[in-house]
Write an enzyme that holds these catalytic residues in place. Structure first.
Site, mmCIF file in Angstrom:
data_model
loop_
_atom_site.group_PDB
_atom_site.id
_atom_site.type_symbol
_atom_site.label_atom_id
_atom_site.label_comp_id
_atom_site.label_asym_id
_atom_site.label_seq_id
_atom_site.Cartn_x
_atom_site.Cartn_y
_atom_site.Cartn_z
ATOM 1 N N ARG A 1 -15.651 1.575 -2.576
ATOM 2 C CA ARG A 1 -15.471 0.194 -2.125
ATOM 3 C C ARG A 1 -15.658 0.146 -0.618
ATOM 4 O O ARG A 1 -15.092 0.963 0.110
ATOM 5 C CB ARG A 1 -14.073 -0.307 -2.474
ATOM 6 C CG ARG A 1 -13.846 -1.732 -2.002
ATOM 7 C CD ARG A 1 -12.524 -2.278 -2.460
ATOM 8 N NE ARG A 1 -11.424 -1.687 -1.714
ATOM 9 C CZ ARG A 1 -10.146 -1.979 -1.942
ATOM 10 N NH1 ARG A 1 -9.816 -2.798 -2.923
ATOM 11 N NH2 ARG A 1 -9.186 -1.427 -1.224
ATOM 12 N N GLU B 1 -11.172 -10.488 -7.476
ATOM 13 C CA GLU B 1 -9.780 -10.550 -7.017
ATOM 14 C C GLU B 1 -9.442 -11.842 -6.292
ATOM 15 O O GLU B 1 -8.357 -11.977 -5.739
ATOM 16 C CB GLU B 1 -9.454 -9.332 -6.145
ATOM 17 C CG GLU B 1 -10.403 -9.106 -4.987
ATOM 18 C CD GLU B 1 -10.082 -7.858 -4.159
ATOM 19 O OE1 GLU B 1 -8.990 -7.291 -4.304
ATOM 20 O OE2 GLU B 1 -10.939 -7.460 -3.353
ATOM 21 N N HIS C 1 0.799 -1.221 0.000
ATOM 22 C CA HIS C 1 0.000 0.000 0.000
ATOM 23 C C HIS C 1 0.828 1.266 0.000
ATOM 24 O O HIS C 1 0.394 2.296 -0.501
ATOM 25 C CB HIS C 1 -1.047 -0.055 1.106
ATOM 26 C CG HIS C 1 -2.136 -0.994 0.723
ATOM 27 N ND1 HIS C 1 -2.126 -2.316 1.073
ATOM 28 C CD2 HIS C 1 -3.215 -0.825 -0.083
ATOM 29 C CE1 HIS C 1 -3.168 -2.920 0.528
ATOM 30 N NE2 HIS C 1 -3.852 -2.041 -0.173
ATOM 31 N N ARG D 1 -10.775 3.748 -2.054
ATOM 32 C CA ARG D 1 -10.403 2.830 -0.957
ATOM 33 C C ARG D 1 -10.804 3.479 0.364
ATOM 34 O O ARG D 1 -10.088 4.341 0.874
ATOM 35 C CB ARG D 1 -8.896 2.571 -0.961
ATOM 36 C CG ARG D 1 -8.379 1.709 -2.099
ATOM 37 C CD ARG D 1 -6.888 1.419 -1.897
ATOM 38 N NE ARG D 1 -6.418 0.368 -2.762
ATOM 39 C CZ ARG D 1 -5.859 0.556 -3.962
ATOM 40 N NH1 ARG D 1 -5.717 1.777 -4.429
ATOM 41 N NH2 ARG D 1 -5.444 -0.475 -4.671
ATOM 42 N N ARG E 1 1.976 -10.558 -2.167
ATOM 43 C CA ARG E 1 2.257 -9.319 -2.899
ATOM 44 C C ARG E 1 3.260 -8.407 -2.184
ATOM 45 O O ARG E 1 3.814 -7.501 -2.787
ATOM 46 C CB ARG E 1 0.946 -8.555 -3.171
ATOM 47 C CG ARG E 1 0.261 -8.055 -1.936
ATOM 48 C CD ARG E 1 -1.188 -7.659 -2.238
ATOM 49 N NE ARG E 1 -1.376 -6.232 -2.404
ATOM 50 C CZ ARG E 1 -2.571 -5.644 -2.533
ATOM 51 N NH1 ARG E 1 -3.670 -6.375 -2.549
ATOM 52 N NH2 ARG E 1 -2.674 -4.355 -2.673
ATOM 53 N N ASN F 1 -4.055 -6.813 -8.119
ATOM 54 C CA ASN F 1 -3.040 -6.906 -7.055
ATOM 55 C C ASN F 1 -3.270 -8.167 -6.228
ATOM 56 O O ASN F 1 -2.357 -8.940 -5.970
ATOM 57 C CB ASN F 1 -3.105 -5.687 -6.130
ATOM 58 C CG ASN F 1 -3.047 -4.397 -6.901
ATOM 59 O OD1 ASN F 1 -2.606 -4.380 -8.038
ATOM 60 N ND2 ASN F 1 -3.488 -3.317 -6.291
ATOM 61 N N ASP F 2 -4.515 -8.345 -5.817
ATOM 62 C CA ASP F 2 -4.825 -9.548 -5.050
ATOM 63 C C ASP F 2 -4.988 -10.761 -5.960
ATOM 64 O O ASP F 2 -4.556 -11.849 -5.621
ATOM 65 C CB ASP F 2 -6.101 -9.335 -4.223
ATOM 66 C CG ASP F 2 -5.786 -8.598 -2.942
ATOM 67 O OD1 ASP F 2 -4.817 -8.971 -2.272
ATOM 68 O OD2 ASP F 2 -6.490 -7.626 -2.626
ATOM 69 N N CYS G 1 -9.132 -2.207 -11.528
ATOM 70 C CA CYS G 1 -8.589 -1.168 -10.655
ATOM 71 C C CYS G 1 -7.308 -1.616 -9.975
ATOM 72 O O CYS G 1 -6.755 -0.906 -9.142
ATOM 73 C CB CYS G 1 -9.630 -0.715 -9.637
ATOM 74 S SG CYS G 1 -10.202 -2.056 -8.573
HETATM 75 C C1 PEP Z 1 -6.479 -5.149 -5.929
HETATM 76 O O1 PEP Z 1 -6.399 -6.094 -5.154
HETATM 77 O O2 PEP Z 1 -6.069 -5.177 -7.105
HETATM 78 C C2 PEP Z 1 -7.052 -3.875 -5.462
HETATM 79 C C3 PEP Z 1 -7.286 -2.889 -6.293
HETATM 80 O O3 PEP Z 1 -7.327 -3.759 -4.138
HETATM 81 P P1 PEP Z 1 -6.223 -3.468 -3.010
HETATM 82 O O4 PEP Z 1 -4.917 -3.163 -3.698
HETATM 83 O O5 PEP Z 1 -6.728 -2.308 -2.221
HETATM 84 O O6 PEP Z 1 -6.199 -4.727 -2.248
HETATM 85 MG MG MG Z 2 -7.535 -6.073 -3.337
#
Ligand code: PEP
Ligand code: MG
Length: 532
Positions: free
Chosen positions: A325, A424, A183, A290, A458, A447-448, A495
């Site tokens: 979200r 995700e 993050h 977020r 990650r 990302n997830d 996203c």
């Molecule tokens: C993701 O997982 O791609 C996402 C956009 O959510 P976050 O990065 O907040 O987990």
């Molecule tokens: Mg995510």
């Protein structure tokens, strides 16, 4: 001069500035015995520390009302008595007395019936930290107080640290821990701050007076560079700025592909401030808000009113579309005022929608706030981390319940509000068809999705080279999601960080992605890649 090379870039750009080393202080109480005749000195020391801390808090509370409760607690009889009685007993020195007493008082707060009072336990712990830092004579590092250009170097930065940084002065970020989708990387990208994470030797390489050149495009860090190299980097920085100017020319153009499809280009944000920052980028909306940052910046669970004010501001600032979200806490994101049980695998643990469904009152407050704000713009609701239709149905039921309440209370909201979901988890891919029948839209969280499909954490730098959103398995998953969504006429967006990667644009367009949502810093680049 020292040179460090990093394989992956967290947030691109070049920065040249003096270092700001952010150290977490060791507040373990000193272990010295106190003879009887020195008890008075220890008591006096505490009196002085208390006076200094209260003065400091009073000053802080002038700018931020959150600190008003801190002032009251720091001087409160229970707290003071718990500390001084321990010193008077002769068994504890002042630092031990503070550490013990603060824990005891925090526990008292945790046991209270009233939720507001329970949440004050975090304030108690914060005050304890302030007492101990003063006792130990450690200067507290306050990231929000940075007021000249620096490159922040830290072991790691948590979201609660990054939210305090002023992007005007923080020119770059380098952390020892963390991956490119941690993050801290996302926050850096949102603000267009160059960042490199997972840089193993960085803390040994810098001294407090060091100067740093970082090229977060090629992944190179130079500590205390010679004059000529510094000059060379300043030149590169100018070239980078010139390239940004060139790319900016696309801003007024519509993101339409060569075969005529109009793509929606949106941003990811964690605050309304970030929306304001990006309004000049000609965006189609916010593809991901977020909301967890709102929870993390606070000293308590934000109330319905507090949340409503923020979501309403977002809707008004960005009338085209704001996708909110619901809370995605857990994983690497914790709250300062809520104790999460330690988990072996937090990313596979109590996170996101799992928490919301387990804490219905908190979920309800958030949904009511979002619904109420929907009367002021075009808001969409999005749920994170779903793995079953049952979860989607339960979450939607909760939305319906909140709608009913608002109708009864005659509070306006958008009756047609869309309710969609993040894609995700591997389960959501496998069940994409079923989900498409019941969710109004999809947004792919690469990302997830990447970490769960590949079983690669990650944030773990040791396996960062294995974390690859272009892996054929991830690509296939993305394609499956888009096809399922389109089969039921659903708009499919993305996203995750991949949406902001210019190297992915043509593949994603070929697969039929409708919406790209990314950190504001990438919008110009992706727009130019879409137009081609
Ligand atoms: C993701 O997982 O791609 C996402 C956009 O959510 P976050 O990065 O907040 O987990
Ligand atoms: Mg995510």
């Amino acid at each position: 001069m020292k040179e460090i090379n990093v394989e992956k870039t967290a947030s691109r750009g070049i920065a040249i500035a003096p270092v700001y080393i952010y150290e977490e202080a060791d507040l373990t109480p000193a272990d010295y015995p106190v003879e009887k005749e020195r008890i008075g000195e220890e008591l006096e020391k505490f009196e002085q520390v208390k006076r200094d801390v209260i003065a400091e808090l009073e000053q802080l509370s002038e700018a931020n009302p959150i600190f008003a409760a801190h002032v009251a607690i720091a001087g409160d009889y229970t707290m003071v008595e718990a500390i001084t009685s321990r010193i008077q007993s002769g068994e504890k020195n002042v630092e031990q007395a503070i550490a013990e007493a603060v824990e005891e008082v925090a526990e008292l707060f945790r046991q209270m019936d009233d939720e507001y009072m329970r949440e004050r336990s975090a304030d108690v712990l914060d005050i304890g930290k302030r007492f101990l830092t003063k006792c130990k004579n450690i200067a507290v590092q306050d990231l929000s107080a940075i007021n000249e250009p620096v490159i922040v170097v830290a072991r790691d930065l948590f979201p609660s640290d990054t939210v305090k940084m002023n992007p005007e002065y923080v020119k770059g970020i380098i952390t020892k821990e963390g991956g490119v989708t941690s993050h801290v990387s996302i926050m850096a990208k949102n603000y267009g701050i160059p960042a490199l994470t997972g840089v193993a030797g960085i803390l040994d390489a810098v001294k407090p007076e060091s100067m740093i050149c970082m090229d977060a495009r090629s992944g190179r860090i130079l500590v205390d560079p010679e004059e000529e190299i510094l000059a060379e980097y300043k030149k590169r920085q100018q070239e980078e700025e010139a390239e940004q100017e060139r790319i900016k020319k696309y801003r007024s153009m519509e993101p339409v592909t060569a075969d005529g499809k109009r793509i929606s280009l949106c941003i990811n944000v964690g605050s309304t401030d970030e929306i304001k920052h990006a309004l000049d980028k000609n965006i189609d909306g916010v593809g991901l808000f977020r909301t967890e940052f709102l929870y993390m910046e606070n000293s308590h669970f934000p109330t319905e009113e507090e949340q409503f004010a923020v979501y309403k501001e977002a809707a008004v600032l960005c009338p085209k579309e704001v996708t909110i979200r619901t809370l995605d806490i857990g994983g690497d994101k914790t709250l300062p005022y809520y104790e999460f049980e330690k988990e072996e695998n937090p990313f596979l643990g109590w996170r996101a929608i799992r928490i919301s469904l387990d804490m219905p009152e908190m979920f309800r407050e958030q949904l009511r706030a979002i619904l109420r704000a929907s009367a002021y713009g075009h808001i969409r609701i999005m749920f994170p981390m779903l793995i079953s239709l049952e979860e989607l149905r339960k979450a939607k039921e909760m939305v319906e319940k909140c709608k009913d309440e608002l109708r009864k209370e005659q509070i306006p909201f958008d009756e047609e509000i869309e309710v969609g979901m993040m894609m995700e988890t591997p389960a959501s891919v496998i069940l994409a068809d079923e989900f498409a029948k019941e969710a109004d839209f999809f947004s792919i969280g690469t990302n997830d999705l990447t970490q769960y499909i590949l079983a690669v954490d990650r944030g773990n730098k040791k396996i960062a080279s294995r974390y690859d959103s272009f892996h054929p398995a991830v690509m296939k998953a993305i394609e499956t999601i888009i096809q399922a969504g389109h089969k039921y006429d659903r708009k499919v967006g993305m996203c995750g960080e991949l949406a902001g990667d210019v190297n992915a644009v043509s593949r994603l367009l070929e697969m039929g992605l409708d919406e790209f949502s990314m950190s504001a810093g990438n919008v110009d680049y992706v727009r130019s890649a879409i137009i081609g």
